[in-house]
Motif scaffolding. Structure first.
Motif, PDB file in Angstrom:
ATOM      1  N   PHE A   1      40.349  44.308  25.001  1.00 32.44           N
ATOM      2  CA  PHE A   1      39.941  42.972  25.433  1.00 32.44           C
ATOM      3  C   PHE A   1      40.329  42.746  26.890  1.00 32.44           C
TER       4      PHE A   1
ATOM      5  N   ASN B   1      45.797  33.167  35.128  1.00 29.02           N
ATOM      6  CA  ASN B   1      45.509  32.697  33.774  1.00 29.02           C
ATOM      7  C   ASN B   1      46.715  32.876  32.858  1.00 29.02           C
TER       8      ASN B   1
ATOM      9  N   ALA C   1      34.988  39.739  34.760  1.00 28.15           N
ATOM     10  CA  ALA C   1      35.346  38.961  35.952  1.00 28.15           C
ATOM     11  C   ALA C   1      34.830  39.660  37.207  1.00 28.15           C
TER      12      ALA C   1
ATOM     13  N   PRO D   1      43.390  37.160  36.063  1.00 24.25           N
ATOM     14  CA  PRO D   1      44.196  37.310  34.847  1.00 24.25           C
ATOM     15  C   PRO D   1      45.669  36.951  35.050  1.00 24.25           C
TER      16      PRO D   1
ATOM     17  N   HIS E   1      37.788  41.838  29.854  1.00 23.31           N
ATOM     18  CA  HIS E   1      37.985  40.616  30.632  1.00 23.31           C
ATOM     19  C   HIS E   1      37.945  40.914  32.133  1.00 23.31           C
TER      20      HIS E   1
END
Length: 66
Positions: free
Chosen positions: A7, A40, A15, A37, A11
């Motif tokens: 994952f 985040n 992006a 990331p 991701h």
């Protein structure tokens, strides 16, 4: 753990591809894919603190009301 790594890779790839497609600059896409990331993750930490306080105010403050 393999699912988490998969994952994470997806991701970062998404992006990168979205920003590259929007800007046409692979360097900006790469920088965004690395920075986003991290930001985040920090935001998620504070998000969880807010939700924990909302669910159980005593657990965060350390005070116990009798």
């Amino acid at each position: 753990m393999a699912k988490t790594i998969s994952f994470g890779a997806m991701h970062i790839s998404v992006a990168f591809l979205v920003v590259w497609a929007m800007t046409g600059d692979w360097r900006i896409g790469g920088l965004t894919a690395l920075v986003e990331p991290c930001v985040n993750t920090v935001a998620y930490h504070f998000h969880e603190k807010v939700w924990k306080r909302r669910r159980d105010p005593e657990a965060v403050s350390g005070t116990v009301m009798a």
